[in-house]
Write an enzyme that holds these catalytic residues in place. Sequence first.
Site, PDB file in Angstrom:
ATOM      1  N   ASP A 111     -54.835 -58.874  76.715  1.00 39.94           N
ATOM      2  CA  ASP A 111     -53.807 -59.654  77.494  1.00 39.94           C
ATOM      3  C   ASP A 111     -54.092 -60.158  78.508  1.00 39.94           C
ATOM      4  OD1 ASP A 111     -51.148 -60.285  77.961  1.00 39.94           O
ATOM      5  OD2 ASP A 111     -50.263 -58.380  78.099  1.00 39.94           O
ATOM      6  N   HIS A 165     -47.249 -66.914  69.266  1.00 38.25           N
ATOM      7  CA  HIS A 165     -46.989 -66.684  70.686  1.00 38.25           C
ATOM      8  C   HIS A 165     -47.590 -67.313  71.849  1.00 38.25           C
ATOM      9  CE1 HIS A 165     -45.769 -64.301  74.282  1.00 38.25           C
ATOM     10  NE2 HIS A 165     -47.133 -63.920  74.267  1.00 38.25           N
TER      11      HIS A 165
END
Length: 318
Positions: free
Chosen positions: A157, A230
């Site tokens: 992330d 995404h």
Amino acid sequence: MSSSTPARRVPIEPQSVDAPLTDSAIFLVLEVVDAPEAHAVVRSALASVSDVSKNVAFRDLRASLSCTVGIGSDVWDAVTGLPRPAELHPFQPIIGAHHTAVSTPGDILLHIRSDRRDLCFELERQLLDVFGDAVRVVDETVGFRYFDNRDLLGFVDGTANPVGLALPAATVVGDEDPDAAGGAYVVIQKYVHPLDAWQELTTEQQEAIIGRKKADDVELDDAVDGQKSHKTLSTIEDDEGEHDILRDNMPFGSPGSGEFGTYFIGYARRLWVVEKMLQRMFIGDPPGLHDRLLDFSTPLTGSVFFAPSADLLDALDD
């Protein structure tokens, strides 16, 4: 000084928006009691955050303790008495065909970070003592580093975060809004994941949703049309180029209670960039093709804050 000599501009010091990723974090959202005396207490407490932080950080200067403060739209005027940042407003719900980005209360955000959980704990304890009865805790979430900066879905992330000179350019307000210069907009959302459903997918299916390889974080090619990943939906580009934000997301959860989540926190120079990113995710691009990550990520909260410059924050009680 000669009248022809220009006055030297005093540098504006931002808060520690660019603090390094740490092993531990606390995301503390507070609601200010609706009373004039409470506003005065909060104003004084906010002005003391840097001093309290220094006192706790001194116990281990290597532990990278920091606290970034955000102030919400509903209390900005009463607490600061300063001109309102141009884009500051409450979080606007986004209602898609299948998923909704909810808006939840929040007046003050304390984003506490350190490589030591005990220092985060101690700073939170001391700051809440300073705020006293002037605030109520709306949400307290403890985040942690998971392996090599991965979320609980197993993917790295924050890979696309800006670095170097691109970091302040993406996060710190400049001359476009002089009264807010040195500050940053902050958006938070607390997501929970049904890990059992996610783990039923193949690795290839997960990678197609995220837009990156799971093992080595290599980007996959963007879809030319149809369903976008995404990664693609959360990338904002226009005629000026790509608009970055800084993500300092962290996993949170408790296996014993079956809670697994990601705390999204995005710092941005322009609030509209984060808002457009969320619109693309929840509405879809084109509309109707929402971010499939949302099928496995449910937002429980949504709030907007403005993190003023460190100079402004320290001077609130003058």
